[in-house]
Design an enzyme around this catalytic site. Structure first.
Site, PDB file in Angstrom:
ATOM      1  N   GLY A  12       0.835  -1.209   0.000  1.00 60.79           N
ATOM      2  CA  GLY A  12       0.000   0.000   0.000  1.00 60.79           C
ATOM      3  C   GLY A  12       0.864   1.250   0.000  1.00 60.79           C
ATOM      4  O   GLY A  12       1.795   1.354   0.792  1.00 60.79           O
ATOM      5  N   ARG A  22      13.554  10.028  -2.785  1.00 67.27           N
ATOM      6  CA  ARG A  22      14.429  11.196  -3.025  1.00 67.27           C
ATOM      7  C   ARG A  22      15.683  11.109  -2.148  1.00 67.27           C
ATOM      8  O   ARG A  22      16.811  11.317  -2.612  1.00 67.27           O
ATOM      9  CB  ARG A  22      13.631  12.461  -2.703  1.00 67.27           C
ATOM     10  CG  ARG A  22      14.426  13.750  -2.713  1.00 67.27           C
ATOM     11  CD  ARG A  22      13.465  14.890  -2.377  1.00 67.27           C
ATOM     12  NE  ARG A  22      14.105  16.178  -2.269  1.00 67.27           N
ATOM     13  CZ  ARG A  22      14.633  16.668  -1.156  1.00 67.27           C
ATOM     14  NH1 ARG A  22      14.620  15.952  -0.033  1.00 67.27           N
ATOM     15  NH2 ARG A  22      15.179  17.866  -1.147  1.00 67.27           N
ATOM     16  N   ALA A  23      15.457  10.777  -0.872  1.00 66.63           N
ATOM     17  CA  ALA A  23      16.581  10.723   0.071  1.00 66.63           C
ATOM     18  C   ALA A  23      17.560   9.611  -0.302  1.00 66.63           C
ATOM     19  O   ALA A  23      18.782   9.805  -0.291  1.00 66.63           O
ATOM     20  CB  ALA A  23      16.050  10.523   1.490  1.00 66.63           C
ATOM     21  N   ARG A  73       1.031  -5.067  -5.361  1.00 69.70           N
ATOM     22  CA  ARG A  73       1.070  -6.253  -4.493  1.00 69.70           C
ATOM     23  C   ARG A  73       1.337  -7.415  -5.451  1.00 69.70           C
ATOM     24  O   ARG A  73       0.577  -7.636  -6.380  1.00 69.70           O
ATOM     25  CB  ARG A  73      -0.257  -6.441  -3.758  1.00 69.70           C
ATOM     26  CG  ARG A  73      -0.581  -5.246  -2.835  1.00 69.70           C
ATOM     27  CD  ARG A  73      -1.668  -5.584  -1.860  1.00 69.70           C
ATOM     28  NE  ARG A  73      -2.167  -4.413  -1.150  1.00 69.70           N
ATOM     29  CZ  ARG A  73      -1.599  -3.886  -0.069  1.00 69.70           C
ATOM     30  NH1 ARG A  73      -0.505  -4.424   0.435  1.00 69.70           N
ATOM     31  NH2 ARG A  73      -2.133  -2.835   0.524  1.00 69.70           N
ATOM     32  N   ASP A 104       4.872  -4.712   6.225  1.00 71.24           N
ATOM     33  CA  ASP A 104       5.066  -6.107   6.597  1.00 71.24           C
ATOM     34  C   ASP A 104       5.319  -7.057   5.406  1.00 71.24           C
ATOM     35  O   ASP A 104       6.302  -7.795   5.376  1.00 71.24           O
ATOM     36  CB  ASP A 104       3.750  -6.485   7.309  1.00 71.24           C
ATOM     37  CG  ASP A 104       3.885  -7.739   8.080  1.00 71.24           C
ATOM     38  OD1 ASP A 104       4.899  -7.888   8.764  1.00 71.24           O
ATOM     39  OD2 ASP A 104       2.966  -8.583   7.978  1.00 71.24           O
ATOM     40  N   THR A 127       4.237   2.743   5.639  1.00 72.96           N
ATOM     41  CA  THR A 127       2.862   2.242   5.693  1.00 72.96           C
ATOM     42  C   THR A 127       2.048   3.145   6.618  1.00 72.96           C
ATOM     43  O   THR A 127       2.573   3.589   7.650  1.00 72.96           O
ATOM     44  CB  THR A 127       2.777   0.784   6.196  1.00 72.96           C
ATOM     45  OG1 THR A 127       1.414   0.502   6.569  1.00 72.96           O
ATOM     46  CG2 THR A 127       3.643   0.496   7.411  1.00 72.96           C
ATOM     47  N   ASP A 129      -0.221   2.166   8.439  1.00 71.21           N
ATOM     48  CA  ASP A 129      -0.720   1.356   9.562  1.00 71.21           C
ATOM     49  C   ASP A 129       0.113   1.496  10.851  1.00 71.21           C
ATOM     50  O   ASP A 129      -0.381   1.185  11.936  1.00 71.21           O
ATOM     51  CB  ASP A 129      -0.766  -0.133   9.176  1.00 71.21           C
ATOM     52  CG  ASP A 129      -1.651  -0.391   7.976  1.00 71.21           C
ATOM     53  OD1 ASP A 129      -2.554   0.421   7.717  1.00 71.21           O
ATOM     54  OD2 ASP A 129      -1.426  -1.408   7.281  1.00 71.21           O
ATOM     55  N   ASP A 131       2.324  -0.430  12.005  1.00 74.15           N
ATOM     56  CA  ASP A 131       2.230  -1.712  12.703  1.00 74.15           C
ATOM     57  C   ASP A 131       3.549  -2.483  12.750  1.00 74.15           C
ATOM     58  O   ASP A 131       3.544  -3.684  13.030  1.00 74.15           O
ATOM     59  CB  ASP A 131       1.136  -2.578  12.039  1.00 74.15           C
ATOM     60  CG  ASP A 131       1.388  -2.786  10.548  1.00 74.15           C
ATOM     61  OD1 ASP A 131       2.272  -2.113   9.988  1.00 74.15           O
ATOM     62  OD2 ASP A 131       0.686  -3.611   9.943  1.00 74.15           O
ATOM     63  N   MET A 171      -8.863   2.468   8.386  1.00 73.07           N
ATOM     64  CA  MET A 171      -7.947   1.404   7.933  1.00 73.07           C
ATOM     65  C   MET A 171      -6.958   0.990   9.031  1.00 73.07           C
ATOM     66  O   MET A 171      -6.955   1.568  10.125  1.00 73.07           O
ATOM     67  CB  MET A 171      -7.160   1.893   6.719  1.00 73.07           C
ATOM     68  CG  MET A 171      -7.877   1.752   5.397  1.00 73.07           C
ATOM     69  SD  MET A 171      -6.746   2.202   4.060  1.00 73.07           S
ATOM     70  CE  MET A 171      -7.718   1.680   2.651  1.00 73.07           C
ATOM     71  N   ARG A 173      -5.257  -2.529   8.628  1.00 73.42           N
ATOM     72  CA  ARG A 173      -5.029  -3.977   8.466  1.00 73.42           C
ATOM     73  C   ARG A 173      -5.332  -4.700   9.779  1.00 73.42           C
ATOM     74  O   ARG A 173      -6.485  -4.723  10.174  1.00 73.42           O
ATOM     75  CB  ARG A 173      -3.610  -4.259   7.976  1.00 73.42           C
ATOM     76  CG  ARG A 173      -3.456  -5.660   7.401  1.00 73.42           C
ATOM     77  CD  ARG A 173      -2.096  -5.862   6.791  1.00 73.42           C
ATOM     78  NE  ARG A 173      -1.885  -5.022   5.639  1.00 73.42           N
ATOM     79  CZ  ARG A 173      -2.308  -5.309   4.418  1.00 73.42           C
ATOM     80  NH1 ARG A 173      -2.939  -6.416   4.186  1.00 73.42           N
ATOM     81  NH2 ARG A 173      -2.098  -4.489   3.419  1.00 73.42           N
ATOM     82  N   GLU A 189     -16.224   9.342  20.905  1.00 70.11           N
ATOM     83  CA  GLU A 189     -16.892   8.754  22.066  1.00 70.11           C
ATOM     84  C   GLU A 189     -16.416   7.318  22.317  1.00 70.11           C
ATOM     85  O   GLU A 189     -16.508   6.822  23.444  1.00 70.11           O
ATOM     86  CB  GLU A 189     -18.404   8.788  21.876  1.00 70.11           C
ATOM     87  CG  GLU A 189     -19.049  10.125  22.225  1.00 70.11           C
ATOM     88  CD  GLU A 189     -18.542  11.295  21.382  1.00 70.11           C
ATOM     89  OE1 GLU A 189     -18.316  11.091  20.175  1.00 70.11           O
ATOM     90  OE2 GLU A 189     -18.361  12.389  21.926  1.00 70.11           O
ATOM     91  N   LYS A 213     -25.347  12.502  29.850  1.00 63.66           N
ATOM     92  CA  LYS A 213     -24.830  13.857  30.104  1.00 63.66           C
ATOM     93  C   LYS A 213     -25.317  14.825  29.022  1.00 63.66           C
ATOM     94  O   LYS A 213     -24.641  15.789  28.700  1.00 63.66           O
ATOM     95  CB  LYS A 213     -23.311  13.819  30.114  1.00 63.66           C
ATOM     96  CG  LYS A 213     -22.776  13.105  31.327  1.00 63.66           C
ATOM     97  CD  LYS A 213     -21.279  13.045  31.283  1.00 63.66           C
ATOM     98  CE  LYS A 213     -20.775  12.201  32.441  1.00 63.66           C
ATOM     99  NZ  LYS A 213     -19.508  11.586  32.165  1.00 63.66           N
ATOM    100  N   LYS A 215     -25.349  14.543  25.865  1.00 62.95           N
ATOM    101  CA  LYS A 215     -24.609  14.582  24.607  1.00 62.95           C
ATOM    102  C   LYS A 215     -25.513  13.872  23.609  1.00 62.95           C
ATOM    103  O   LYS A 215     -25.789  12.682  23.793  1.00 62.95           O
ATOM    104  CB  LYS A 215     -23.350  13.741  24.794  1.00 62.95           C
ATOM    105  CG  LYS A 215     -22.059  14.412  24.464  1.00 62.95           C
ATOM    106  CD  LYS A 215     -20.967  13.399  24.769  1.00 62.95           C
ATOM    107  CE  LYS A 215     -19.610  13.884  24.402  1.00 62.95           C
ATOM    108  NZ  LYS A 215     -18.573  12.889  24.629  1.00 62.95           N
TER     109      LYS A 215
HETATM  110  O1  F6P Z   1      -1.424  -1.488   4.599  1.00 61.24           O
HETATM  111  C1  F6P Z   1      -2.022  -0.320   4.180  1.00 61.24           C
HETATM  112  C2  F6P Z   1      -3.487  -0.516   3.907  1.00 61.24           C
HETATM  113  O2  F6P Z   1      -4.039   0.731   3.523  1.00 61.24           O
HETATM  114  C3  F6P Z   1      -4.297  -1.132   5.062  1.00 61.24           C
HETATM  115  O3  F6P Z   1      -4.612  -0.186   6.051  1.00 61.24           O
HETATM  116  C4  F6P Z   1      -5.476  -1.685   4.333  1.00 61.24           C
HETATM  117  O4  F6P Z   1      -6.049  -2.776   5.046  1.00 61.24           O
HETATM  118  C5  F6P Z   1      -4.881  -2.161   3.027  1.00 61.24           C
HETATM  119  O5  F6P Z   1      -3.679  -1.441   2.852  1.00 61.24           O
HETATM  120  C6  F6P Z   1      -5.755  -1.975   1.825  1.00 61.24           C
HETATM  121  O6  F6P Z   1      -5.097  -2.531   0.722  1.00 61.24           O
HETATM  122  P1  F6P Z   1      -5.532  -2.295  -0.800  1.00 61.24           P
HETATM  123  O7  F6P Z   1      -5.211  -0.877  -1.168  1.00 61.24           O
HETATM  124  O8  F6P Z   1      -4.717  -3.278  -1.556  1.00 61.24           O
HETATM  125  O9  F6P Z   1      -7.002  -2.528  -0.859  1.00 61.24           O
END
Ligand code: F6P
Length: 324
Positions: A12, A22-23, A73, A104, A127, A129, A131, A171, A173, A189, A213, A215
């Site tokens: 992604g 660039r770097a 991918r 990953d 990424t 994410d 993660d 999003m 993953r 919330e 409250k 809201k």
């Molecule tokens: O890993 C980045 C990400 O945007 C995730 O948050 C999401 O689950 C996935 O890629 C979506 O992948 P695609 O763009 O292939 O649908």
């Protein structure tokens, strides 16, 4: 000695990937190396889509979102035949080392490739994410967090006007970093994340206590894979228990991956790109460049892939304390 490096973006796309390319390009050239970009990630490596980059080729790309050298991918790279073809491209192009920018999946493929062909591979975490274990931040995460927060602010206007419960799908993953931190930043919330279950009681509690409250509206963030069916399922669950609530679902989707990178992501990508080239010069191999307490670190790729990064307990607590 490494004379030619290859650089690719895979998986992604994330805002700041261009700044990283660039770097790497400019730092590589400064070290006297030839820098070759590989288009479309591992797919382009298999197909031989390679081009030598000059410093001019990366002029003006730092503010641009997405990835100029494209991403994909690639299932072919999961096979030994695919990786053999990819290695043939490297040999043909005289590429001695690879810098892979992605998440990953990118690192899993890169690590396997490095072992099979005894090739120096350096990973740069790109990424939204956030993660990956071993780094406090990944390139693109900060920008995506800001995009989500802006969207929440906008949804808040209509949610309050109509006194509705908004379920916003975010999003990530398998990880809840974006969801949890956007929920804190957006004053939401409740947040539903895979790392913390069960969830329905928490939502009910959050919405219920808000209502008590006076809201009359709520915004609940739902991590895309925390609940089967995502935000739409949560909306149905809530309406079943509370038919008096009017719910609306917003799926932010790929909007979260777009846009010009934040200053933080540009700086992170620039530092990591330079550090990745330096790592190769220093004879490092099969490591990810990470950032910890604002210091650049090198972490074995195997650890970055296999160890699980935990969400911060104090963030979870803050979310819950502040949401009532
Ligand atoms: O890993 C980045 C990400 O945007 C995730 O948050 C999401 O689950 C996935 O890629 C979506 O992948 P695609 O763009 O292939 O649908």
């Amino acid at each position: 000695m490494i004379k030619t490096i290859g650089v690719l973006t895979s998986g992604g796309d994330a805002p700041g990937m261009n700044a990283a390319v660039r770097a790497v390009t400019r730092a590589g050239i400064a070290q006297g190396m030839e820098v070759k970009v590989i288009y479309r990630g591992y797919k382009g490596l298999i197909d031989g889509e390679v081009k030598t980059f000059t410093t001019q080729d990366v002029s003006g790309i730092i503010p641009r979102g997405g990835t100029l050298i494209k991403s994909a991918r690639c299932t072919e790279f999961h096979t030994p035949e695919g990786r053999k073809q990819a290695y043939e491209t490297l040999q043909r192009e005289h590429i001695d080392a690879l810098i892979v920018i992605g998440g990953d999946g990118t690192f899993t493929g890169g690590s396997l490739f490095a072992q099979e062909y005894d090739l120096p591979v350096i990973g740069i975490p790109g990424t939204i994410d956030n993660d990956l274990w071993g780094t406090d931040a990944t390139i693109g995460y900060d920008t995506a967090l800001n995009t989500i927060t802006e969207s929440i602010d906008k949804l808040r206007d209509t949610a309050t006007s109509h006194e509705r419960v908004f379920l916003v799908e975010v999003m990530g993953r398998d990880a809840g970093f974006l969801t949890l931190n956007a929920a804190i930043a957006g004053g939401c919330e409740a947040a539903i994340i895979p790392e913390r279950a069960p969830i329905l009681e928490q939502i009910e509690e959050a919405i219920g206590s808000g209502r008590r409250k006076s809201k009359n509206s709520s915004i609940v963030l739902v991590q895309e894979h925390a609940v089967e069916g995502g935000a739409a399922t949560v909306a149905q669950m809530i309406e079943k228990v509370h038919p008096e609530y009017s719910t609306r679902v917003t799926v932010l989707g790929h909007l979260q991956r777009g846009g010009s990178p934040s200053a933080y992501d540009r700086i992170l990508a620039s530092r990591m790109g330079v550090a990745a080239v330096q790592a190769l010069v220093d004879g490092q191999r099969n490591v990810m460049v990470g950032i910890q307490n604002d210091d650049i670190v090198l972490v074995p790729l195997s650890k970055a892939i296999h160890q699980k990064k935990d969400i911060k307990e104090d963030s979870w607590e803050a979310m819950n304390v502040l949401s009532i």
